[in-house]
Design a protein around this motif. Sequence first.
Motif, PDB file in Angstrom:
ATOM      1  N   TRP A 116      -3.733  17.457  -9.118  1.00 43.53           N
ATOM      2  CA  TRP A 116      -3.993  16.097  -9.593  1.00 43.53           C
ATOM      3  C   TRP A 116      -3.817  15.933 -11.094  1.00 43.53           C
ATOM      4  O   TRP A 116      -4.556  15.217 -11.753  1.00 43.53           O
ATOM      5  CB  TRP A 116      -5.391  15.616  -9.170  1.00 43.53           C
ATOM      6  N   HIS A 117      -2.784  16.575 -11.634  1.00 46.89           N
ATOM      7  CA  HIS A 117      -2.371  16.347 -13.008  1.00 46.89           C
ATOM      8  C   HIS A 117      -1.222  15.362 -13.011  1.00 46.89           C
ATOM      9  O   HIS A 117      -0.273  15.489 -12.222  1.00 46.89           O
ATOM     10  CB  HIS A 117      -1.939  17.657 -13.682  1.00 46.89           C
ATOM     11  N   TYR A 118      -1.270  14.413 -13.935  1.00 43.88           N
ATOM     12  CA  TYR A 118      -0.204  13.415 -14.020  1.00 43.88           C
ATOM     13  C   TYR A 118       1.056  14.053 -14.588  1.00 43.88           C
ATOM     14  O   TYR A 118       0.995  14.815 -15.558  1.00 43.88           O
ATOM     15  CB  TYR A 118      -0.634  12.248 -14.912  1.00 43.88           C
ATOM     16  N   VAL A 119       2.226  13.719 -13.954  1.00 44.22           N
ATOM     17  CA  VAL A 119       3.506  14.208 -14.472  1.00 44.22           C
ATOM     18  C   VAL A 119       4.392  13.008 -14.774  1.00 44.22           C
ATOM     19  O   VAL A 119       4.448  12.058 -13.997  1.00 44.22           O
ATOM     20  CB  VAL A 119       4.214  15.145 -13.462  1.00 44.22           C
ATOM     21  N   PRO A 120       5.082  13.012 -15.937  1.00 41.89           N
ATOM     22  CA  PRO A 120       5.969  11.897 -16.277  1.00 41.89           C
ATOM     23  C   PRO A 120       7.210  11.908 -15.392  1.00 41.89           C
ATOM     24  O   PRO A 120       7.438  12.837 -14.616  1.00 41.89           O
ATOM     25  CB  PRO A 120       6.319  12.162 -17.749  1.00 41.89           C
ATOM     26  N   ASP A 121       8.037  10.881 -15.535  1.00 40.16           N
ATOM     27  CA  ASP A 121       9.222  10.733 -14.693  1.00 40.16           C
ATOM     28  C   ASP A 121      10.132  11.955 -14.737  1.00 40.16           C
ATOM     29  O   ASP A 121      10.640  12.412 -13.708  1.00 40.16           O
ATOM     30  CB  ASP A 121      10.013   9.493 -15.124  1.00 40.16           C
ATOM     31  N   GLU A 122      10.336  12.492 -15.957  1.00 39.53           N
ATOM     32  CA  GLU A 122      11.294  13.587 -16.088  1.00 39.53           C
ATOM     33  C   GLU A 122      10.823  14.872 -15.415  1.00 39.53           C
ATOM     34  O   GLU A 122      11.622  15.778 -15.168  1.00 39.53           O
ATOM     35  CB  GLU A 122      11.603  13.854 -17.566  1.00 39.53           C
ATOM     36  N   ASP A 123       9.523  14.976 -15.091  1.00 40.78           N
ATOM     37  CA  ASP A 123       8.992  16.171 -14.428  1.00 40.78           C
ATOM     38  C   ASP A 123       8.577  15.879 -12.986  1.00 40.78           C
ATOM     39  O   ASP A 123       7.746  16.593 -12.408  1.00 40.78           O
ATOM     40  CB  ASP A 123       7.777  16.718 -15.203  1.00 40.78           C
ATOM     41  N   ALA A 159       0.840  -1.210   0.000  1.00 41.27           N
ATOM     42  CA  ALA A 159       0.000   0.000   0.000  1.00 41.27           C
ATOM     43  C   ALA A 159       0.871   1.255   0.000  1.00 41.27           C
ATOM     44  O   ALA A 159       0.570   2.237  -0.698  1.00 41.27           O
ATOM     45  CB  ALA A 159      -0.919  -0.006   1.220  1.00 41.27           C
ATOM     46  N   SER A 160       1.978   1.210   0.761  1.00 39.06           N
ATOM     47  CA  SER A 160       2.863   2.373   0.833  1.00 39.06           C
ATOM     48  C   SER A 160       3.519   2.660  -0.516  1.00 39.06           C
ATOM     49  O   SER A 160       3.621   3.813  -0.935  1.00 39.06           O
ATOM     50  CB  SER A 160       3.944   2.146   1.892  1.00 39.06           C
ATOM     51  N   THR A 161       3.972   1.612  -1.215  1.00 35.23           N
ATOM     52  CA  THR A 161       4.625   1.830  -2.513  1.00 35.23           C
ATOM     53  C   THR A 161       3.657   2.418  -3.528  1.00 35.23           C
ATOM     54  O   THR A 161       4.041   3.267  -4.342  1.00 35.23           O
ATOM     55  CB  THR A 161       5.211   0.512  -3.055  1.00 35.23           C
ATOM     56  N   ILE A 162       2.416   1.974  -3.493  1.00 41.31           N
ATOM     57  CA  ILE A 162       1.408   2.511  -4.417  1.00 41.31           C
ATOM     58  C   ILE A 162       1.160   3.987  -4.123  1.00 41.31           C
ATOM     59  O   ILE A 162       1.107   4.823  -5.035  1.00 41.31           O
ATOM     60  CB  ILE A 162       0.106   1.698  -4.309  1.00 41.31           C
ATOM     61  N   ILE A 163       1.024   4.322  -2.836  1.00 39.99           N
ATOM     62  CA  ILE A 163       0.787   5.723  -2.448  1.00 39.99           C
ATOM     63  C   ILE A 163       1.973   6.591  -2.844  1.00 39.99           C
ATOM     64  O   ILE A 163       1.807   7.701  -3.373  1.00 39.99           O
ATOM     65  CB  ILE A 163       0.517   5.808  -0.928  1.00 39.99           C
ATOM     66  N   ILE A 164       3.183   6.079  -2.581  1.00 39.41           N
ATOM     67  CA  ILE A 164       4.390   6.846  -2.922  1.00 39.41           C
ATOM     68  C   ILE A 164       4.453   7.101  -4.427  1.00 39.41           C
ATOM     69  O   ILE A 164       4.776   8.212  -4.869  1.00 39.41           O
ATOM     70  CB  ILE A 164       5.649   6.089  -2.443  1.00 39.41           C
ATOM     71  N   TRP A 165       4.138   6.090  -5.252  1.00 38.77           N
ATOM     72  CA  TRP A 165       4.188   6.280  -6.704  1.00 38.77           C
ATOM     73  C   TRP A 165       3.186   7.333  -7.150  1.00 38.77           C
ATOM     74  O   TRP A 165       3.504   8.197  -7.966  1.00 38.77           O
ATOM     75  CB  TRP A 165       3.923   4.958  -7.425  1.00 38.77           C
ATOM     76  N   PHE A 166       1.963   7.259  -6.623  1.00 38.20           N
ATOM     77  CA  PHE A 166       0.940   8.229  -7.013  1.00 38.20           C
ATOM     78  C   PHE A 166       1.335   9.648  -6.612  1.00 38.20           C
ATOM     79  O   PHE A 166       1.219  10.591  -7.405  1.00 38.20           O
ATOM     80  CB  PHE A 166      -0.413   7.865  -6.396  1.00 38.20           C
ATOM     81  N   PHE A 167       1.830   9.810  -5.373  1.00 36.55           N
ATOM     82  CA  PHE A 167       2.225  11.140  -4.923  1.00 36.55           C
ATOM     83  C   PHE A 167       3.431  11.670  -5.694  1.00 36.55           C
ATOM     84  O   PHE A 167       3.622  12.875  -5.791  1.00 36.55           O
ATOM     85  CB  PHE A 167       2.537  11.132  -3.423  1.00 36.55           C
ATOM     86  N   SER A 168       4.247  10.761  -6.233  1.00 42.54           N
ATOM     87  CA  SER A 168       5.424  11.198  -6.991  1.00 42.54           C
ATOM     88  C   SER A 168       5.116  11.441  -8.468  1.00 42.54           C
ATOM     89  O   SER A 168       5.993  11.900  -9.211  1.00 42.54           O
ATOM     90  CB  SER A 168       6.548  10.163  -6.870  1.00 42.54           C
ATOM     91  N   HIS A 169       3.870  11.146  -8.902  1.00 44.70           N
ATOM     92  CA  HIS A 169       3.522  11.333 -10.316  1.00 44.70           C
ATOM     93  C   HIS A 169       2.269  12.184 -10.507  1.00 44.70           C
ATOM     94  O   HIS A 169       1.715  12.225 -11.614  1.00 44.70           O
ATOM     95  CB  HIS A 169       3.332   9.970 -10.994  1.00 44.70           C
ATOM     96  N   PHE A 170       1.838  12.843  -9.429  1.00 43.19           N
ATOM     97  CA  PHE A 170       0.698  13.760  -9.551  1.00 43.19           C
ATOM     98  C   PHE A 170       1.031  15.070  -8.857  1.00 43.19           C
ATOM     99  O   PHE A 170       1.707  15.088  -7.829  1.00 43.19           O
ATOM    100  CB  PHE A 170      -0.572  13.151  -8.949  1.00 43.19           C
ATOM    101  N   THR A 171       0.538  16.175  -9.438  1.00 46.60           N
ATOM    102  CA  THR A 171       0.734  17.492  -8.845  1.00 46.60           C
ATOM    103  C   THR A 171      -0.383  17.761  -7.848  1.00 46.60           C
ATOM    104  O   THR A 171      -1.311  16.957  -7.695  1.00 46.60           O
ATOM    105  CB  THR A 171       0.726  18.569  -9.943  1.00 46.60           C
ATOM    106  N   TRP A 172      -0.306  18.904  -7.175  1.00 49.63           N
ATOM    107  CA  TRP A 172      -1.313  19.249  -6.172  1.00 49.63           C
ATOM    108  C   TRP A 172      -2.708  19.404  -6.789  1.00 49.63           C
ATOM    109  O   TRP A 172      -3.709  19.242  -6.096  1.00 49.63           O
ATOM    110  CB  TRP A 172      -0.926  20.541  -5.444  1.00 49.63           C
TER     111      TRP A 172
END
Length: 759
Positions: A573-580, A558-571
Amino acid sequence: MIRVALAGNPNCGKTTLFNALTGATAHVGNWPGVTVDKREGVCKKGSEPFTVVDLPGIYSLSPYTPEEVISRNFILDNRPDAVIDIVDSTNLERNLYLTTQLMEMDVPVVVALNMADELEKNGDKIDVKLLEERLGMPVVSVSAVTGKGIKELIEKTVAAAKKKRQGVSVLGSTMIAPAIEEAALHLRDDGVSSPLFHAVKLAEGDSLESDNHKKTSAFVRNYMHGMKDATFGDDWEAFVANARYDYITANYSPALTRKSGEGKRLKLSEKIDRVLTNKWAGIPLFVAILFVIFHLTFSENLLFLAPALGAGGEWTMFAGTPFEGLFGSSAGISSPGVILQKFVEGITGSISGGIGAGMESAGAAAWANGFVVDGVLGGLFAVIGFLPQILLLFMFFSLLEDSGYMARVAFILDRIFRRLGLSGRALMPMIMGFGCSVPAMINTRTLADEKERVATVRVIPFFSCGAKLPILVGCAGALVSVSGMGNADVITMLMYLLGICVALATVILMRGTTMRGELSPFIMELPNYRRPGFKSTMLHVWDKAKHFIKKAFTVILASTIIIWFFSHFTWDWHYVPDEDMGESILASLGMLIQPLFTPLGFGSQLAAGGWVFAVAAITGLVAKENVIATFGTLAATISATFDAGLAGEDGVEAISALMGATDISGAGLIAFIAFNMLTIPCFAAVATARGELTKKRFRWTMLFWLATSYITSSMVYTMGAFPWTIAIWAVAWAAAITALVFVNKYLKKKDEEKKIKAA
C-alpha cells in the motif's frame, strides 16, 4: 392509488399505449417470484393519477406459457382496480377472443380499440356505440401512435375503476352452461373471487384450476360425464374456443363495416412481403439493411465519398476547438453517429481539461490530479463517449421492430433455424440479445423443449448486446486510425456477424449431440406494416439512456476508481507514480494472467504494458463497459510511461495509444474483440443464466462460454497473423465435422432403439 393493468395480444400496440399513458415514469422490475420483465408506470394525464402495469402480450388466458399464467394470476390474485383490454382494430374478431375471457372476471374492463388511424386508412369502420352496448363495457377508439382518444380512455378507465363489476360469459346458451353455472355457485359459496372465470376453466379441463379446486372439479366432471358434442366430442377446450368465436362472429362482428374489396394498404403490405420475405432475397436484404444501419452509426466515410472529396481536404470548421473535425476530415464525411459521438467527446474533453487545469492552478497534488482526471473522468468519459452511437443503433432497431419488419426477420429465419435444430420461437430471444442478454434469457421460458431452452440460453450472449458496443466501436476505430485497416462500420458489422455465425455453429453442435430433442411448433402472426411513432421511439431511446447512465455512474464509476487505486498502489500500500506503475498491484496481477492470452494475440508477445488487455478482459466480466473504462483509466499512464504518444479522453484515442505502447497487432486486437464478445457475459447475465438453468447445466454453460471464446479468438488471431494456419484449422474442423456426423448417426440409432423398446 388506482391500479390499472394493460392486457392484449402481441403486436396490438400495447407497449406504445403504455408509453403514451406513462411517459417517462415507467420502470422495469421482475414479477414477484418469477424472473420475467415487469413494467410499471404512473399515468398523470387525467384528473386522477393511477398506476399502470403492463402485462405480457398473450392470445388467451389458458395456462400454456409463463406469460399467460402471469397475466391471469395478476388479474385474479392482485385484483387491479381495472383492466384496459387493448384490441387491434384491424383484427377485431381475433382480438376479441381475449376480451370474452376477461369479461368472465369480476373486474372492470375498458376496451381500447387501438390503431384507429390504420383502420381508417384501410377504409373500414367500427360502430363504437353498438360494440359498447353488446359488450356491456366501456369502449374507446384510440391511436397510441397519434394520441387520438387517449384522454377519453383515461377518463373512462378512472370512472370504471370506481365501480364494481360482476363477470358475465358468452357461453350462456351452450350445452355446458348449466355445468358452468353450478360450478360458479359452488366456488362463490367457497369465497373464491371471479367464480365464473374459474368455473369456465374447470369446464374446459384446465389443469391449474383442477389442482386448485379439486372438489368442484370432480363435481364438474361428474356433471358433464357422458356429454358429447357432435363436432368436438368431449374435447371441451376446443368446444369452448369454437363457441367463443361463434358468439363473436354473430354478436360483435356486425359492429365492423369493411370497405368493399381488399384495401390498398393490404395489397401494398403483400407486395412488400413478397420482396422482404422472399426465400432468396429475404436474408441478403436483411444483411443490407444491417449494413446501412451500421454505416449511418459508425462510418467516418459516409457513402464512401472520401475519394471524391480529395485526400488533402481537411475540414477547417471548429479548428483549434474540442469540436475540430466534427463533420468530417480527409477521411470523409462523418456519419450521424460519429458526429454525435464527436460532439459528446468535445464536451467531455473540455470538462476534463478544465477540471485538470483548475486543480493544477489550485496547487493540487499530482496524484490527486491523476486520480480525478485519469482515474475517474478518463474511464467514465471513455464510456459515455459511445452513448450517442449506442442510442442511435438502438433507435434504428426500435424502428425496425415497431414497423413490423423484425417479425418478418423471424419468419424468414425460421426455415434455417429448424434445420439447425431450433424452432423459430428461439429466434425472438436471440434477437432480444442485441439489446440485453438478461431479458433475452428470460424470454426462453416460452420454449417448450428443455434442451432447446438450454442451447438458446448458451448462445444468446453471442448476439452482442449494447454493453459490448463500446468495445467494438473503440477497437474498430483504433484499427482504422492506427493501421488504416478497412472501415470502422464494416469491421463492427463483421464482428456482429461473427457472433451470429458462432451462435449458429455451436447450436448445430449442441442440438446434434448433447442437446438433442424434439422441435416445438412455431406459430406467429405477421403484424401489419406500421409507421413507428416518434414519441414511442424516443421513449424507448430514453429508457436505454437512463439504464446506461445509471450503470455509468454506479458500477462503472466504482470500477474505474478501484482500477486507478490498484494501478497506483503496491502490495504494501505504497503509492507509486505513473512512471512506476509496473510495480503496482494491478500490473502484477495483469502480468500473472497475461500468458494465458498468448494464443489469442494479446498475451506475452506484447511489449511492456500489454498486461492492460488481460486486465481489461477480466474487468469486463463485471460489466462489458468496464473494458473501455479500463482503457480510459490506464491509457494516459501507459502511453506516457512507454513514450507512445498522448492518449485522448475518448475510447478510440485511448486504444490507439495502447496499440502504440504495447505493439499489439491488428489480428490481436480483433481477437481481443472476439474474446470479449463471446466469453462469459456480465454478472447480471450470469446471474440470470444461473436462475434459468440447473446447477449442473449452469457449470457446463460457464465452461462452454469460456471454451468457445478462447478457441474462436485463437482462430481469429492465428489465421490473421499467420495465414498458413488456415490449412491447419480447416483440417481440424473437417475432422470435427466428420466426427459430429458419425456421432449424430450413432445417437439417432440409439434413439430409434429406445422407441422400439418403449413400443
